[in-house]
Design an enzyme around this catalytic site. Structure first.
Site, PDB file in Angstrom:
ATOM      1  N   ALA A  35       0.832  -1.202   0.000  1.00  0.00           N
ATOM      2  CA  ALA A  35       0.000   0.000   0.000  1.00  0.00           C
ATOM      3  C   ALA A  35       0.871   1.260   0.000  1.00  0.00           C
ATOM      4  CB  ALA A  35      -0.916  -0.002   1.213  1.00  0.00           C
ATOM      5  N   GLU A 116     -11.517 -11.497 -12.437  1.00  0.00           N
ATOM      6  CA  GLU A 116     -10.757 -12.626 -11.895  1.00  0.00           C
ATOM      7  C   GLU A 116     -10.119 -12.190 -10.592  1.00  0.00           C
ATOM      8  OE1 GLU A 116      -7.899 -13.450 -14.983  1.00  0.00           O
ATOM      9  OE2 GLU A 116      -9.442 -13.096 -16.488  1.00  0.00           O
ATOM     10  N   LYS A 118      -7.115 -11.470  -8.222  1.00  0.00           N
ATOM     11  CA  LYS A 118      -5.731 -11.138  -8.507  1.00  0.00           C
ATOM     12  C   LYS A 118      -4.865 -11.849  -7.478  1.00  0.00           C
ATOM     13  CE  LYS A 118      -2.746  -7.166  -9.431  1.00  0.00           C
ATOM     14  NZ  LYS A 118      -1.618  -7.480  -8.549  1.00  0.00           N
ATOM     15  N   ASP A 120      -1.740 -12.955  -5.545  1.00  0.00           N
ATOM     16  CA  ASP A 120      -0.504 -12.232  -5.276  1.00  0.00           C
ATOM     17  C   ASP A 120       0.677 -13.190  -5.282  1.00  0.00           C
ATOM     18  OD1 ASP A 120       0.908  -9.974  -4.955  1.00  0.00           O
ATOM     19  OD2 ASP A 120       0.423  -9.676  -2.846  1.00  0.00           O
ATOM     20  N   TYR A 226      -3.863 -17.406 -16.821  1.00  0.00           N
ATOM     21  CA  TYR A 226      -4.975 -16.561 -17.233  1.00  0.00           C
ATOM     22  C   TYR A 226      -4.854 -15.917 -18.601  1.00  0.00           C
ATOM     23  CZ  TYR A 226      -1.687 -13.721 -14.558  1.00  0.00           C
ATOM     24  OH  TYR A 226      -0.555 -13.177 -14.035  1.00  0.00           O
ATOM     25  N   LYS A 315      -7.930  -2.981  -6.719  1.00  0.00           N
ATOM     26  CA  LYS A 315      -7.285  -3.486  -5.509  1.00  0.00           C
ATOM     27  C   LYS A 315      -8.228  -3.512  -4.308  1.00  0.00           C
ATOM     28  CE  LYS A 315      -2.749  -3.780  -6.626  1.00  0.00           C
ATOM     29  NZ  LYS A 315      -1.600  -3.204  -5.965  1.00  0.00           N
ATOM     30  N   CYS A 409      11.878 -20.316  31.619  1.00  0.00           N
ATOM     31  CA  CYS A 409      10.655 -20.681  30.909  1.00  0.00           C
ATOM     32  C   CYS A 409       9.440 -20.146  31.658  1.00  0.00           C
ATOM     33  CB  CYS A 409      10.558 -22.201  30.796  1.00  0.00           C
ATOM     34  SG  CYS A 409       8.970 -22.746  30.140  1.00  0.00           S
ATOM     35  N   CYS A 412       7.566 -23.416  33.170  1.00  0.00           N
ATOM     36  CA  CYS A 412       8.105 -24.366  34.146  1.00  0.00           C
ATOM     37  C   CYS A 412       9.312 -23.830  34.911  1.00  0.00           C
ATOM     38  CB  CYS A 412       8.488 -25.670  33.456  1.00  0.00           C
ATOM     39  SG  CYS A 412       9.972 -25.524  32.446  1.00  0.00           S
ATOM     40  N   CYS A 425      12.928 -23.752  25.737  1.00  0.00           N
ATOM     41  CA  CYS A 425      12.895 -24.438  27.031  1.00  0.00           C
ATOM     42  C   CYS A 425      13.296 -25.889  26.780  1.00  0.00           C
ATOM     43  CB  CYS A 425      11.495 -24.386  27.648  1.00  0.00           C
ATOM     44  SG  CYS A 425      11.365 -25.450  29.106  1.00  0.00           S
ATOM     45  N   CYS A 430       8.254 -30.018  30.460  1.00  0.00           N
ATOM     46  CA  CYS A 430       7.613 -28.712  30.583  1.00  0.00           C
ATOM     47  C   CYS A 430       6.127 -28.848  30.226  1.00  0.00           C
ATOM     48  CB  CYS A 430       8.290 -27.718  29.639  1.00  0.00           C
ATOM     49  SG  CYS A 430       7.487 -26.120  29.618  1.00  0.00           S
TER      50      CYS A 430
HETATM   51  P1  AMP Z   1       1.455  -5.698 -10.470  1.00  0.00           P
HETATM   52  O1  AMP Z   1       1.936  -6.816  -9.589  1.00  0.00           O
HETATM   53  O2  AMP Z   1       1.038  -4.490  -9.715  1.00  0.00           O
HETATM   54  O3  AMP Z   1       2.427  -5.435 -11.607  1.00  0.00           O
HETATM   55  O4  AMP Z   1       0.099  -6.233 -11.119  1.00  0.00           O
HETATM   56  C1  AMP Z   1       0.076  -6.923 -12.309  1.00  0.00           C
HETATM   57  C2  AMP Z   1       0.276  -8.377 -12.076  1.00  0.00           C
HETATM   58  O5  AMP Z   1      -0.845  -8.989 -11.475  1.00  0.00           O
HETATM   59  C3  AMP Z   1       0.437  -9.157 -13.330  1.00  0.00           C
HETATM   60  O6  AMP Z   1       1.683  -9.007 -13.902  1.00  0.00           O
HETATM   61  C4  AMP Z   1       0.201 -10.548 -12.826  1.00  0.00           C
HETATM   62  O7  AMP Z   1       1.408 -11.054 -12.333  1.00  0.00           O
HETATM   63  C5  AMP Z   1      -0.714 -10.374 -11.629  1.00  0.00           C
HETATM   64  N1  AMP Z   1      -2.017 -11.060 -11.720  1.00  0.00           N
HETATM   65  C6  AMP Z   1      -2.566 -11.800 -10.737  1.00  0.00           C
HETATM   66  N2  AMP Z   1      -3.733 -12.328 -11.101  1.00  0.00           N
HETATM   67  C7  AMP Z   1      -3.969 -11.926 -12.367  1.00  0.00           C
HETATM   68  C8  AMP Z   1      -5.035 -12.124 -13.302  1.00  0.00           C
HETATM   69  N3  AMP Z   1      -6.110 -12.866 -12.992  1.00  0.00           N
HETATM   70  N4  AMP Z   1      -4.926 -11.560 -14.524  1.00  0.00           N
HETATM   71  C9  AMP Z   1      -3.835 -10.795 -14.836  1.00  0.00           C
HETATM   72  N5  AMP Z   1      -2.814 -10.551 -14.001  1.00  0.00           N
HETATM   73  C10 AMP Z   1      -2.864 -11.097 -12.765  1.00  0.00           C
HETATM   74 ZN    ZN Z   2       9.387 -24.955  30.195  1.00  0.00          ZN
END
Ligand code: AMP
Ligand code: ZN
Length: 675
Positions: A35, A116, A118, A120, A226, A315, A409, A412, A425, A430
């Site tokens: 963030a 879809e 996203k 991570d 995807y 996001k 500890c 104990c 410990c 214990c």
């Molecule tokens: P960023 O990580 O901010 O560059 O966001 C873009 C990335 O999101 C893409 O390069 C993918 O690695 C990822 N991503 C995750 N899920 C998806 C999805 N369903 N479609 C497209 N990109 C996705």
């Molecule tokens: Zn202990």
């Protein structure tokens, strides 16, 4: 703001963002939250929009990721470019996205989209020729990535061969680490006092960029796909929705889920539903990806330098709150490891009140540089696990107190042992360890006593029927009937299971006893190396250090426990009860189930290596087939190598083979090879 002021800030932001890109993409060790990163990038974008004369093609707003570090992996140029995604955080921004599309196409909406989740992780590109996987690579800067084929092949769901697809095909998706695997990995790293991963994304990136694919294989990576690069035109597909179904039909995992929606409002509905689902997802998702459904429109809209114009990352709100660290409590776990838990002034975060947060271990606390009374920024990783992102040092008043580790500890009173950054410990009796020790001992991968559930363990401890695992073998039917509504039959069943558990062998027993730092792999290595509990108990530090994967700290901790009178007594009582103290697995089974083919010249006679592999239980054949586990590649390899590549059979250098042998036998190569 004057142009001059803007220029200064823009330069500053670009430097900062480049620095954080490097930390994130190349080192897999970010210092700020996603963030915070998004805020920096957002500010830069705003300034570049207000002062267009400051725009520049080498601004991070125009670039994808970061160029990979040299040398470790072969750089690979993607046949067609890979992009990032533009972000939105509000419904208004989604509306603006749709308006931009309307203007560009000269057509009124609303449009149809797929939405879809996203995932991570990190994006990868798989390249197939004639339906056969040729290589797989990370995204890198979008033009050049790193080849990580061998590591990708450890993902069990990855198709190596495809039928009825365009001749040259790029399939793109995300490699990620499921939350469960992430927690397990960090638990293991913590246990060994090693540095933990900040989040599943970094863990996935770090695991995919391992030099040794066998480590990657243990990390439990998954992938979801995807989109297509090359081959999209030839596929004849018309919508993203069909594309996802097509990928599924071809055998690609599409685990991120997808839905259709019409217009920005329709997108919002799906978004809200998934935001609610987020804590239940098996992976970390940081938003949804909205894509125009009709692929023909993709061509019309095209890309900016950085991202497609037909797609958008919407996001999830990154909920971060500031609160104070009031106190630190210390908890004792199953292995006796002490975990510091931060007690926070409660804050409402992502749907629930958060008042506790794990501080993992001393190393982690040092890195955060956290003190009691500090203001901290907290969030929920993956929408679930509370975590301290950083300490707000600018808010320190000088009243903050350092966090002191207890000497004894908290359960104990036994003096704590210190192994590097891990405090433990060592008392096997214990009380904090009793429940967990029993639960672990009975668990499936340990002694596998299925009938011994948590409720029952609690009852047995409460009634004083059992104090440690050796007591299990003294239980009789009369002790059990009536406990936890247990009848004759289930009591008999449980006693049978307890009886059976005696014969699991040293490898399982060592794991079950929870020696410090000893997981399944290490337990097996130790059992193979020493063969008998007696021999292990007499082992010296040097001998322990010879075992694969045993580091200095682990070796010392194991030694300390082995010498502990209480532990020796426990082992004696287990032995008297009839628990088997010898390793089940012998050298002859170390490579059982694996088949090898050798090509090229090795540093020792090929026959000798073949004999060794056979002696260890492996099959050695002359021709590569899809059943071959590994092709061992020496100097000037022959056509077998190409065949193996075509079939997706993993290859090993001679050196890697010997490492594998050492690991599987738990012995030094010189001990298994004839002199
Ligand atoms: P960023 O990580 O901010 O560059 O966001 C873009 C990335 O999101 C893409 O390069 C993918 O690695 C990822 N991503 C995750 N899920 C998806 C999805 N369903 N479609 C497209 N990109 C996705
Ligand atoms: Zn202990």
């Amino acid at each position: 703001m004057t142009l001059e002021e803007a220029r200064r800030r823009v330069n500053e932001l670009r430097d900062l963002i480049r620095h954080h890109n490097y930390l994130y993409y190349v080192l897999d060790a970010p210092e700020i939250s996603d963030a915070e990163y998004d805020r920096l990038l957002g500010e830069l974008k705003d300034l570049e929009e207000r002062f267009p004369e400051l725009k520049s093609p080498d601004s991070p707003t125009e670039q994808v990721g970061a160029r990979p570090l040299e040398a470790t992996f072969r750089p690979i140029r993607h046949p067609s470019r890979m992009y990032s995604l533009d972000n939105a955080f509000t419904l208004d921004e989604v509306r603006a996205f749709e308006e931009r599309i309307e203007r560009a196409l000269g057509r009124r909406g609303p449009f149809a989209y797929t939405v879809e989740s996203k995932v991570d992780g990190l994006s990868v590109n798989l390249y197939y020729e004639g339906g056969i996987l040729v290589w797989g690579a990370t995204r890198g800067d979008g033009e050049t990535g790193e080849e990580v084929t061998q590591n990708l092949l450890t993902i069990p769901t990855l198709p190596r061969r495809l039928e009825g697809v365009p001749d040259r095909l790029e399939v793109r998706g995300e490699v990620y680490m499921p939350i469960a695997a992430f927690l397990r990995l960090n638990e293991e790293l913590e246990e060994r006092g090693e540095r933990i991963f900040k989040n599943p994304r970094n863990a996935a990136a770090g695991s995919l960029r391992q030099k040794d694919p066998r480590i990657t294989a243990k990390r439990g990576l998954r992938a979801t796909f995807y989109t297509l690069g090359l081959g999209l035109e030839e596929s004849g597909l018309r919508t993203q929705h069909d594309l996802l179904l097509w990928l599924q039909e071809k055998g690609f995992p599409v685990e991120h889920g997808f839905a259709r929606a019409v217009g920005a409002e329709g997108v919002e509905e799906v978004y809200r539903a998934w935001l609610e689902e987020r804590p239940n997802l098996p992976f970390e998702a940081d938003g949804v990806v909205v894509k125009l459904d009709e692929l023909a429109l993709w061509r019309e809209l095209g890309y900016t330098a950085r991202a497609p114009r037909f797609a958008l990352a919407y996001k999830f709100p990154a909920e971060e709150k500031e609160t104070r660290l009031l106190e630190v409590a210390f908890q004792v776990g199953r292995t006796g490891r002490i975990t510091p838990v931060g007690l926070l002034e409660p804050v409402f975060l992502g749907g629930s009140e958060v008042g506790r947060v794990t501080l993992h271990n001393e190393g982690y606390m040092e890195e955060l540089d956290i003190r009691i009374g500090d203001w901290v920024l907290v969030h929920k990783a993956g929408g679930v696990i509370p975590e301290v992102l950083r300490v707000l040092k600018e808010r320190r008043t000088g009243e903050e107190r350092p966090i002191l580790w207890p000497e004894a500890c908290p359960e104990c009173g036994h003096r704590l042992l210190r192994e590097g950054k891990v405090h433990r410990c060592p008392n096997p009796l214990c009380p904090a360890k009793r429940f967990e020790a029993l639960r672990h001992y009975a668990s499936r991968k340990a002694m596998d006593i299925g009938g011994l559930g948590e409720k029952l363990i609690e009852k047995l401890l409460e009634k004083g029927l059992v104090r440690d695992v050796a007591d299990l073998y003294r239980l009789g039917k009369e002790d059990l009937v009536g406990l936890e509504r247990m009848g004759e039959k289930s009591a008999q069943n449980l006693l049978r299971q307890i009886e059976e558990s005696k014969g699991r062998g040293l490898e399982r027993l060592l794991y079950a006893l929870g020696l410090p730092g000893v997981g399944e792999v290490l337990a097996r290595n130790l059992a193979l190396r020493f063969g008998q509990m007696d021999h292990l108990q007499e082992a010296s530090l040097e001998e322990l250090l010879e075992v694969e994967e045993v580091g200095e700290l682990t070796a010392r901790a194991i030694l300390e426990t082995l010498k502990d009178p209480a532990f020796r007594d426990l082992v004696r009582r287990l032995r008297e009860a009839g628990v088997e103290m010898a390793a089940k697995e012998r050298e002859g089974e170390a490579l059982k189930g694996l088949s090898f083919v050798i090509t090229g010249e090795l540093s020792r006679p090929r026959e000798e290596v073949k004999a060794l592999l056979r002696r260890l239980g492996a099959k050695v054949t002359d021709a590569v087939s899809r059943k071959t586990s590994f092709l061992v590649v020496g100097e000037s390899p022959g056509s077998k190598l190409e065949k193996a590549r075509a079939l997706g059979v993993p290859t090993l250098t001679e050196e890697a083979l010997f490492r594998l042998v050492e690991e599987k036998t738990g012995k030094k190569l010189t001990d298994v090879l004839p002199a």
